[in-house]
Scaffold this motif. Structure first.
Motif, PDB file in Angstrom:
ATOM      1  N   ARG A   1       0.812  -1.225   0.000  1.00  0.00           N
ATOM      2  CA  ARG A   1       0.000   0.000   0.000  1.00  0.00           C
ATOM      3  C   ARG A   1       0.842   1.269   0.000  1.00  0.00           C
ATOM      4  NH1 ARG A   1      -4.769  -1.457   4.441  1.00  0.00           N
ATOM      5  NH2 ARG A   1      -5.599  -3.282   3.336  1.00  0.00           N
ATOM      6  N   VAL A   2       2.137   1.126   0.180  1.00  0.00           N
ATOM      7  CA  VAL A   2       3.029   2.282   0.161  1.00  0.00           C
ATOM      8  C   VAL A   2       3.485   2.533  -1.271  1.00  0.00           C
ATOM      9  CG1 VAL A   2       5.170   3.274   1.036  1.00  0.00           C
ATOM     10  CG2 VAL A   2       3.810   1.762   2.491  1.00  0.00           C
ATOM     11  N   SER A   3       3.460   3.783  -1.690  1.00  0.00           N
ATOM     12  CA  SER A   3       3.912   4.150  -3.034  1.00  0.00           C
ATOM     13  C   SER A   3       5.425   4.345  -2.984  1.00  0.00           C
ATOM     14  CB  SER A   3       3.216   5.439  -3.488  1.00  0.00           C
ATOM     15  OG  SER A   3       3.651   5.808  -4.779  1.00  0.00           O
ATOM     16  N   LEU A   4       6.148   3.301  -3.328  1.00  0.00           N
ATOM     17  CA  LEU A   4       7.592   3.274  -3.130  1.00  0.00           C
ATOM     18  C   LEU A   4       8.326   3.980  -4.266  1.00  0.00           C
ATOM     19  CD1 LEU A   4       9.778   2.212  -1.229  1.00  0.00           C
ATOM     20  CD2 LEU A   4       9.792   0.088  -2.552  1.00  0.00           C
ATOM     21  N   SER A   5       9.150   4.946  -3.914  1.00  0.00           N
ATOM     22  CA  SER A   5      10.023   5.632  -4.874  1.00  0.00           C
ATOM     23  C   SER A   5      11.440   5.144  -4.621  1.00  0.00           C
ATOM     24  CB  SER A   5       9.922   7.153  -4.690  1.00  0.00           C
ATOM     25  OG  SER A   5       8.614   7.607  -4.957  1.00  0.00           O
ATOM     26  N   ALA A   6      11.783   4.044  -5.260  1.00  0.00           N
ATOM     27  CA  ALA A   6      13.024   3.335  -4.931  1.00  0.00           C
ATOM     28  C   ALA A   6      14.270   4.162  -5.202  1.00  0.00           C
ATOM     29  CB  ALA A   6      13.083   2.031  -5.722  1.00  0.00           C
ATOM     30  N   ASP A   7      14.237   5.054  -6.193  1.00  0.00           N
ATOM     31  CA  ASP A   7      15.435   5.791  -6.582  1.00  0.00           C
ATOM     32  C   ASP A   7      15.734   6.976  -5.678  1.00  0.00           C
ATOM     33  OD1 ASP A   7      15.621   4.077  -8.670  1.00  0.00           O
ATOM     34  OD2 ASP A   7      14.829   5.455 -10.168  1.00  0.00           O
ATOM     35  N   ARG A   8      14.732   7.471  -4.985  1.00  0.00           N
ATOM     36  CA  ARG A   8      14.887   8.721  -4.242  1.00  0.00           C
ATOM     37  C   ARG A   8      15.734   8.546  -2.994  1.00  0.00           C
ATOM     38  NH1 ARG A   8      10.435  11.993  -5.005  1.00  0.00           N
ATOM     39  NH2 ARG A   8      11.409  13.473  -3.563  1.00  0.00           N
ATOM     40  N   MET A   9      16.561   9.542  -2.691  1.00  0.00           N
ATOM     41  CA  MET A   9      17.349   9.522  -1.468  1.00  0.00           C
ATOM     42  C   MET A   9      16.477   9.878  -0.269  1.00  0.00           C
ATOM     43  SD  MET A   9      20.545   8.881  -0.664  1.00  0.00           S
ATOM     44  CE  MET A   9      21.614   9.337  -2.029  1.00  0.00           C
ATOM     45  N   VAL A  10      15.617  10.895  -0.447  1.00  0.00           N
ATOM     46  CA  VAL A  10      14.684  11.327   0.592  1.00  0.00           C
ATOM     47  C   VAL A  10      13.329  11.569  -0.055  1.00  0.00           C
ATOM     48  CG1 VAL A  10      14.124  13.123   2.293  1.00  0.00           C
ATOM     49  CG2 VAL A  10      16.500  12.413   1.973  1.00  0.00           C
ATOM     50  N   VAL A  11      12.277  11.115   0.598  1.00  0.00           N
ATOM     51  CA  VAL A  11      10.921  11.389   0.143  1.00  0.00           C
ATOM     52  C   VAL A  11      10.191  12.140   1.251  1.00  0.00           C
ATOM     53  CG1 VAL A  11       8.681  10.395  -0.455  1.00  0.00           C
ATOM     54  CG2 VAL A  11      10.768   9.446  -1.446  1.00  0.00           C
ATOM     55  N   ASP A  12       9.694  13.306   0.907  1.00  0.00           N
ATOM     56  CA  ASP A  12       8.961  14.159   1.842  1.00  0.00           C
ATOM     57  C   ASP A  12       7.477  13.991   1.570  1.00  0.00           C
ATOM     58  OD1 ASP A  12       7.690  16.244   3.177  1.00  0.00           O
ATOM     59  OD2 ASP A  12       9.317  17.662   2.825  1.00  0.00           O
ATOM     60  N   ALA A  13       6.774  13.354   2.503  1.00  0.00           N
ATOM     61  CA  ALA A  13       5.333  13.130   2.356  1.00  0.00           C
ATOM     62  C   ALA A  13       4.561  13.994   3.351  1.00  0.00           C
ATOM     63  CB  ALA A  13       4.990  11.657   2.561  1.00  0.00           C
ATOM     64  N   GLY A  14       5.010  15.223   3.523  1.00  0.00           N
ATOM     65  CA  GLY A  14       4.340  16.118   4.450  1.00  0.00           C
ATOM     66  C   GLY A  14       4.912  16.005   5.845  1.00  0.00           C
ATOM     67  N   ASP A  15       4.178  15.344   6.726  1.00  0.00           N
ATOM     68  CA  ASP A  15       4.652  15.184   8.097  1.00  0.00           C
ATOM     69  C   ASP A  15       5.393  13.877   8.310  1.00  0.00           C
ATOM     70  OD1 ASP A  15       3.806  17.622   9.081  1.00  0.00           O
ATOM     71  OD2 ASP A  15       1.784  16.910   9.505  1.00  0.00           O
ATOM     72  N   ILE A  16       5.698  13.163   7.229  1.00  0.00           N
ATOM     73  CA  ILE A  16       6.482  11.935   7.320  1.00  0.00           C
ATOM     74  C   ILE A  16       7.556  11.971   6.243  1.00  0.00           C
ATOM     75  CG2 ILE A  16       6.465   9.419   7.238  1.00  0.00           C
ATOM     76  CD1 ILE A  16       3.597   9.422   8.089  1.00  0.00           C
ATOM     77  N   LEU A  17       8.803  11.775   6.664  1.00  0.00           N
ATOM     78  CA  LEU A  17       9.915  11.750   5.728  1.00  0.00           C
ATOM     79  C   LEU A  17      10.643  10.423   5.845  1.00  0.00           C
ATOM     80  CD1 LEU A  17       9.645  14.887   6.829  1.00  0.00           C
ATOM     81  CD2 LEU A  17      11.671  15.214   5.420  1.00  0.00           C
ATOM     82  N   THR A  18      11.070   9.888   4.712  1.00  0.00           N
ATOM     83  CA  THR A  18      11.844   8.645   4.695  1.00  0.00           C
ATOM     84  C   THR A  18      13.097   8.851   3.854  1.00  0.00           C
ATOM     85  OG1 THR A  18      10.448   7.875   2.863  1.00  0.00           O
ATOM     86  CG2 THR A  18       9.925   7.054   5.075  1.00  0.00           C
ATOM     87  N   ALA A  19      14.121   8.043   4.160  1.00  0.00           N
ATOM     88  CA  ALA A  19      15.387   8.153   3.429  1.00  0.00           C
ATOM     89  C   ALA A  19      15.945   6.769   3.163  1.00  0.00           C
ATOM     90  CB  ALA A  19      16.389   8.995   4.217  1.00  0.00           C
ATOM     91  N   GLY A  20      16.938   6.705   2.287  1.00  0.00           N
ATOM     92  CA  GLY A  20      17.533   5.441   1.877  1.00  0.00           C
ATOM     93  C   GLY A  20      18.480   4.876   2.921  1.00  0.00           C
TER      94      GLY A  20
END
Length: 326
Positions: free
Chosen positions: A154-173
């Protein structure tokens, strides 16, 4: 607030502390003017129970207290530094741990209070296990992309990105992408100019993509249909391939193929084709003296300029930078 779990990567915690400390120092010294009404960042290092944790390198890391929902306020940031996981098996062991399950259960309550959440490397799996990433874009460490996509469809995975900013949630590689994650948080809280200055003082390059670090072998899948598609792409890497053609090879409908590729690799079939083409191009660049224009043609690009754009998108650098020394 840096929330540490057992096995935290020493480098992730260290670079996080350095980025925030440097931002505060530059602001206090007047070298990085803050936007009006903005206060310098304060940071604490905590564990779930207030006890020291063991790092991935076996060191004991002291903390400043226990993680408490009661003390959190809107606008606070809770950061989960990454833990190193080499495979899907070790990720499974991580998610089965009591501390990881407890953290995943507490994160939604923190989010409900208006707290910004961030995670890198395998800590992104803990964040995803909370359910908070469902329906949102995210990234994770590149070699665990297939595992992440299978566990959290259910997560829209952006495999190439170093950091993804989804508003109040951020993820990194992967672990050292934690530096990029912290710079993104500094930019959000103190402004982009402060983040740029911190990066210059710490000699941190801006790296929007982790694609250049990916090794194709780590992204291969066990799905027989996708293995057949991969072989077909490699055998026909020099010509254009349609989704219908790939679907016939996989013996799947175009929609089902797209769904399977995304579930296994976190990308579209078109991106799958491009990744294989670029991987082949990298091999040719590093092992031959063939011109960039000829390599572009060999991997299916009639327009060398378009090839250069796509190559940069997937590797973060130009084809000439990957050229083997003469």
């Amino acid at each position: 607030m840096h929330l540490l779990l057992e096995g935290v990567a020493d480098s992730s915690l260290g670079v996080a502390l350095d980025v925030v400390s440097t931002a505060s120092f530059l602001a206090e010294a007047g070298l990085a003017p803050l936007p009006r009404g903005t206060k310098a960042l304060l940071q604490r290092v905590v564990s779930l129970d207030g006890q020291p944790v063991r790092s991935s390198a076996g060191r004991t890391i002291a903390v400043e207290g226990a993680f408490s929902l009661r003390g959190l306020r809107k606008g606070d940031v809770v950061i989960l530094p990454g833990m190193f996981s080499a495979s899907g098996r070790t990720v499974g062991q991580l998610l089965a741990r009591e501390d990881a399950r407890r953290a995943a259960g507490l994160l939604p309550e923190a989010a409900a209070k208006g707290v910004m959440l961030a995670a890198s490397c395998s800590a992104t799996f803990v964040l995803a296990a909370s359910g908070l990433l469902d329906g949102l874009p995210a990234t994770t460490t590149w070699w665990l992309v297939p595992e992440f996509a299978q566990r959290f469809p259910r997560v829209s995975l952006s495999a190439d990105r170093m950091v993804v900013d989804a508003g109040d949630i951020l993820t990194a590689g992967s672990a050292l992408a934690h530096a990029d994650l912290m710079l993104a948080i500094v930019a959000r809280r103190l402004g982009p100019s402060v983040a740029h200055l911190v990066a210059r003082y710490l000699v941190l390059d801006e790296r929007p993509s982790q694609a250049r670090y990916m090794v194709a072998e780590h992204l291969r899948v066990s799905d027989p249909a996708l293995q057949a598609v991969e072989r077909f792409i490699l055998q026909n890497v020099g010509r254009q391939l349609s989704l219908d053609e790939l679907s016939r090879v996989a013996a799947l409908s175009p929609r089902t193929l797209a769904r399977r590729v995304h579930a296994s690799l976190g990308m579209t079939p078109h991106e799958f084709v491009q990744r294989i083409r670029v991987s082949r191009a990298v091999h040719l660049l590093e092992t031959t003296r063939v011109s960039v224009e000829d390599i572009a043609a060999r991997v299916g690009y009639a327009d060398a300029a378009a090839f250069r754009r796509i190559f940069r998108r997937f590797t973060g650098e130009s084809p000439r930078r990957r050229r083997a020394p003469a």
